[in-house]
Design a protein around this motif. Structure first.
Motif, PDB file in Angstrom:
ATOM      1  N   ASP A 133       0.872  -1.167   0.000  1.00 53.50           N
ATOM      2  CA  ASP A 133       0.000   0.000   0.000  1.00 53.50           C
ATOM      3  C   ASP A 133       0.920   1.230   0.000  1.00 53.50           C
ATOM      4  OD1 ASP A 133      -2.827  -1.005   2.095  1.00 53.50           O
ATOM      5  OD2 ASP A 133      -1.996  -1.836   0.239  1.00 53.50           O
ATOM      6  N   MET A 134       0.509   2.254  -0.692  1.00 53.71           N
ATOM      7  CA  MET A 134       1.326   3.447  -0.802  1.00 53.71           C
ATOM      8  C   MET A 134       0.591   4.653  -0.226  1.00 53.71           C
ATOM      9  SD  MET A 134       4.089   2.378  -2.204  1.00 53.71           S
ATOM     10  CE  MET A 134       4.866   3.958  -2.575  1.00 53.71           C
ATOM     11  N   GLY A 135       1.361   5.525   0.370  1.00 50.91           N
ATOM     12  CA  GLY A 135       0.779   6.722   0.945  1.00 50.91           C
ATOM     13  C   GLY A 135       1.550   7.968   0.556  1.00 50.91           C
ATOM     14  N   TRP A 136       0.856   9.082   0.629  1.00 53.08           N
ATOM     15  CA  TRP A 136       1.486  10.400   0.503  1.00 53.08           C
ATOM     16  C   TRP A 136       1.296  11.147   1.824  1.00 53.08           C
ATOM     17  CZ3 TRP A 136       4.544  12.171  -3.329  1.00 53.08           C
ATOM     18  CH2 TRP A 136       4.492  11.538  -4.570  1.00 53.08           C
ATOM     19  N   PHE A 137       2.360  11.778   2.253  1.00 53.69           N
ATOM     20  CA  PHE A 137       2.353  12.629   3.434  1.00 53.69           C
ATOM     21  C   PHE A 137       2.937  13.979   3.037  1.00 53.69           C
ATOM     22  CE2 PHE A 137       1.468   9.714   7.016  1.00 53.69           C
ATOM     23  CZ  PHE A 137       1.513   8.507   6.342  1.00 53.69           C
ATOM     24  N   ARG A 138       2.738  14.976   3.885  1.00 49.61           N
ATOM     25  CA  ARG A 138       3.361  16.274   3.652  1.00 49.61           C
ATOM     26  C   ARG A 138       3.773  16.894   4.973  1.00 49.61           C
ATOM     27  NH1 ARG A 138      -1.916  19.762   1.556  1.00 49.61           N
ATOM     28  NH2 ARG A 138      -3.020  19.813   3.560  1.00 49.61           N
ATOM     29  N   GLN A 139       4.786  17.733   4.882  1.00 47.28           N
ATOM     30  CA  GLN A 139       5.259  18.441   6.065  1.00 47.28           C
ATOM     31  C   GLN A 139       5.485  19.894   5.708  1.00 47.28           C
ATOM     32  OE1 GLN A 139       8.707  16.741   7.996  1.00 47.28           O
ATOM     33  NE2 GLN A 139       8.163  17.732   9.924  1.00 47.28           N
ATOM     34  N   ALA A 140       4.694  20.757   6.305  1.00 47.65           N
ATOM     35  CA  ALA A 140       4.832  22.194   6.105  1.00 47.65           C
ATOM     36  C   ALA A 140       5.858  22.731   7.098  1.00 47.65           C
ATOM     37  CB  ALA A 140       3.481  22.871   6.311  1.00 47.65           C
ATOM     38  N   PRO A 141       6.449  23.878   6.794  1.00 45.11           N
ATOM     39  CA  PRO A 141       7.449  24.452   7.692  1.00 45.11           C
ATOM     40  C   PRO A 141       6.902  24.641   9.107  1.00 45.11           C
ATOM     41  CG  PRO A 141       7.441  25.607   5.610  1.00 45.11           C
ATOM     42  CD  PRO A 141       6.278  24.683   5.570  1.00 45.11           C
ATOM     43  N   GLY A 142       7.630  24.134  10.084  1.00 42.42           N
ATOM     44  CA  GLY A 142       7.229  24.293  11.468  1.00 42.42           C
ATOM     45  C   GLY A 142       6.103  23.408  11.933  1.00 42.42           C
ATOM     46  N   LYS A 143       5.671  22.483  11.073  1.00 37.98           N
ATOM     47  CA  LYS A 143       4.554  21.613  11.430  1.00 37.98           C
ATOM     48  C   LYS A 143       4.970  20.151  11.365  1.00 37.98           C
ATOM     49  CE  LYS A 143       0.871  24.759  10.034  1.00 37.98           C
ATOM     50  NZ  LYS A 143      -0.406  24.894   9.263  1.00 37.98           N
ATOM     51  N   ASP A 144       4.162  19.309  11.994  1.00 37.39           N
ATOM     52  CA  ASP A 144       4.404  17.877  11.935  1.00 37.39           C
ATOM     53  C   ASP A 144       4.035  17.335  10.560  1.00 37.39           C
ATOM     54  OD1 ASP A 144       3.138  17.404  15.313  1.00 37.39           O
ATOM     55  OD2 ASP A 144       5.181  17.837  14.600  1.00 37.39           O
ATOM     56  N   ARG A 145       4.633  16.199  10.220  1.00 36.34           N
ATOM     57  CA  ARG A 145       4.274  15.524   8.979  1.00 36.34           C
ATOM     58  C   ARG A 145       2.849  14.993   9.106  1.00 36.34           C
ATOM     59  NH1 ARG A 145       8.648  11.469   6.510  1.00 36.34           N
ATOM     60  NH2 ARG A 145       9.863  13.331   6.998  1.00 36.34           N
ATOM     61  N   GLU A 146       2.049  15.180   8.058  1.00 38.58           N
ATOM     62  CA  GLU A 146       0.657  14.757   8.119  1.00 38.58           C
ATOM     63  C   GLU A 146       0.283  13.889   6.924  1.00 38.58           C
ATOM     64  OE1 GLU A 146      -1.947  18.156   8.032  1.00 38.58           O
ATOM     65  OE2 GLU A 146      -1.342  18.748   6.024  1.00 38.58           O
ATOM     66  N   PHE A 147      -0.680  13.041   7.175  1.00 35.97           N
ATOM     67  CA  PHE A 147      -1.189  12.132   6.160  1.00 35.97           C
ATOM     68  C   PHE A 147      -1.987  12.893   5.108  1.00 35.97           C
ATOM     69  CE2 PHE A 147      -3.009   8.414   4.328  1.00 35.97           C
ATOM     70  CZ  PHE A 147      -4.356   8.667   4.144  1.00 35.97           C
ATOM     71  N   VAL A 148      -1.813  12.511   3.849  1.00 34.55           N
ATOM     72  CA  VAL A 148      -2.560  13.130   2.750  1.00 34.55           C
ATOM     73  C   VAL A 148      -3.507  12.111   2.107  1.00 34.55           C
ATOM     74  CG1 VAL A 148      -2.389  14.217   0.486  1.00 34.55           C
ATOM     75  CG2 VAL A 148      -0.745  14.809   2.297  1.00 34.55           C
ATOM     76  N   ALA A 149      -2.952  10.980   1.670  1.00 32.23           N
ATOM     77  CA  ALA A 149      -3.758   9.995   0.957  1.00 32.23           C
ATOM     78  C   ALA A 149      -3.031   8.653   0.953  1.00 32.23           C
ATOM     79  CB  ALA A 149      -4.017  10.441  -0.485  1.00 32.23           C
ATOM     80  N   ARG A 150      -3.801   7.586   0.720  1.00 33.30           N
ATOM     81  CA  ARG A 150      -3.201   6.264   0.594  1.00 33.30           C
ATOM     82  C   ARG A 150      -3.996   5.451  -0.422  1.00 33.30           C
ATOM     83  NH1 ARG A 150      -5.737   2.197   2.866  1.00 33.30           N
ATOM     84  NH2 ARG A 150      -3.825   0.996   3.126  1.00 33.30           N
ATOM     85  N   ILE A 151      -3.342   4.411  -0.960  1.00 33.10           N
ATOM     86  CA  ILE A 151      -3.973   3.556  -1.957  1.00 33.10           C
ATOM     87  C   ILE A 151      -3.512   2.134  -1.731  1.00 33.10           C
ATOM     88  CG2 ILE A 151      -2.138   4.002  -3.658  1.00 33.10           C
ATOM     89  CD1 ILE A 151      -4.349   3.953  -5.839  1.00 33.10           C
ATOM     90  N   THR A 152      -4.416   1.190  -1.910  1.00 35.06           N
ATOM     91  CA  THR A 152      -4.057  -0.206  -1.713  1.00 35.06           C
ATOM     92  C   THR A 152      -3.156  -0.703  -2.843  1.00 35.06           C
ATOM     93  OG1 THR A 152      -6.108  -0.855  -2.816  1.00 35.06           O
ATOM     94  CG2 THR A 152      -6.128  -0.749  -0.392  1.00 35.06           C
ATOM     95  N   CYS A 212       6.345  10.323  -0.416  1.00 36.17           N
ATOM     96  CA  CYS A 212       5.625   9.076  -0.606  1.00 36.17           C
ATOM     97  C   CYS A 212       6.236   8.022   0.306  1.00 36.17           C
ATOM     98  CB  CYS A 212       5.621   8.611  -2.057  1.00 36.17           C
ATOM     99  SG  CYS A 212       7.190   8.004  -2.673  1.00 36.17           S
ATOM    100  N   ALA A 213       5.434   7.035   0.641  1.00 34.77           N
ATOM    101  CA  ALA A 213       5.863   6.008   1.581  1.00 34.77           C
ATOM    102  C   ALA A 213       5.168   4.699   1.249  1.00 34.77           C
ATOM    103  CB  ALA A 213       5.544   6.432   3.011  1.00 34.77           C
ATOM    104  N   ALA A 214       5.801   3.608   1.667  1.00 34.70           N
ATOM    105  CA  ALA A 214       5.285   2.269   1.381  1.00 34.70           C
ATOM    106  C   ALA A 214       5.087   1.502   2.671  1.00 34.70           C
ATOM    107  CB  ALA A 214       6.247   1.517   0.466  1.00 34.70           C
ATOM    108  N   THR A 215       4.019   0.709   2.683  1.00 30.82           N
ATOM    109  CA  THR A 215       3.709  -0.082   3.869  1.00 30.82           C
ATOM    110  C   THR A 215       3.077  -1.407   3.475  1.00 30.82           C
ATOM    111  OG1 THR A 215       2.509  -0.104   5.975  1.00 30.82           O
ATOM    112  CG2 THR A 215       1.439   0.985   4.128  1.00 30.82           C
ATOM    113  N   THR A 216       3.211  -2.387   4.355  1.00 30.83           N
ATOM    114  CA  THR A 216       2.476  -3.638   4.193  1.00 30.83           C
ATOM    115  C   THR A 216       1.310  -3.706   5.170  1.00 30.83           C
ATOM    116  OG1 THR A 216       4.016  -4.736   5.701  1.00 30.83           O
ATOM    117  CG2 THR A 216       4.473  -4.921   3.341  1.00 30.83           C
ATOM    118  N   LYS A 217       1.117  -2.660   5.946  1.00 28.78           N
ATOM    119  CA  LYS A 217       0.019  -2.614   6.907  1.00 28.78           C
ATOM    120  C   LYS A 217      -1.238  -2.066   6.240  1.00 28.78           C
ATOM    121  CE  LYS A 217       2.966  -1.903  10.952  1.00 28.78           C
ATOM    122  NZ  LYS A 217       4.250  -1.905  10.242  1.00 28.78           N
ATOM    123  N   ALA A 218      -2.331  -2.757   6.464  1.00 25.75           N
ATOM    124  CA  ALA A 218      -3.591  -2.320   5.884  1.00 25.75           C
ATOM    125  C   ALA A 218      -4.121  -1.081   6.611  1.00 25.75           C
ATOM    126  CB  ALA A 218      -4.621  -3.441   5.970  1.00 25.75           C
TER     127      ALA A 218
END
Length: 123
Positions: free
Chosen positions: A33-52, A96-102
């Motif tokens: 499964d693949m995900g997109w995250f983003r990190q704005a200046p001064g902020k924590d990284r946050e989840f954007v979207a994921r796909i199986t 972008c990031a990759a995971t085997t966790k559903a």
């Protein structure tokens, strides 16, 4: 081991669109499964979207649901993030990031990460 390389970021005006790409190398891409995250200046990284792995199911952060679309091409080992109607608050480094966790939406659930691509939106 999976290597991820993002591209497609840049500097745009508010209202413009961008398509980010993330190419994976290594083990069989479709098992992840693949995900997109983003990190704005001064902020924590946050989840954007994921796909199986098959691309059949997608999930978005509520704030991005109407404007962003995640997709993948397993034949090209690539995941995409289409971003429309960009706003200044979308300015961030996108990963972008990759995971085997559903159903993973937390960054700690992802095993492999790209180096990020900068998106800057000017109002």
């Amino acid at each position: 081991q999976v290597q991820l390389v993002e591209s497609g970021g840049g500097s745009v005006q508010a209202g413009d669109s961008l398509r980010l790409s993330c190419v994976a190398s290594g083990r069989t891409f479709s098992v992840y499964d693949m995900g997109w995250f983003r990190q704005a200046p001064g902020k924590d990284r946050e989840f954007v979207a994921r796909i199986t792995g098959s691309g059949a199911r997608r999930y978005y952060a509520d704030s991005d649901k109407a404007r962003f679309t995640i997709s993948r091409d397993n034949g090209k080992n690539t995941v995409f993030l289409q971003m429309n109607s960009l706003k200044s608050e979308d300015t961030a480094v996108y990963y972008c990031a990759a995971t085997t966790k559903a159903w993973a939406t937390r960054q700690e659930d992802y095993d492999y990460w790209g180096q990020g691509t900068q998106v800057t939106v000017s109002s």
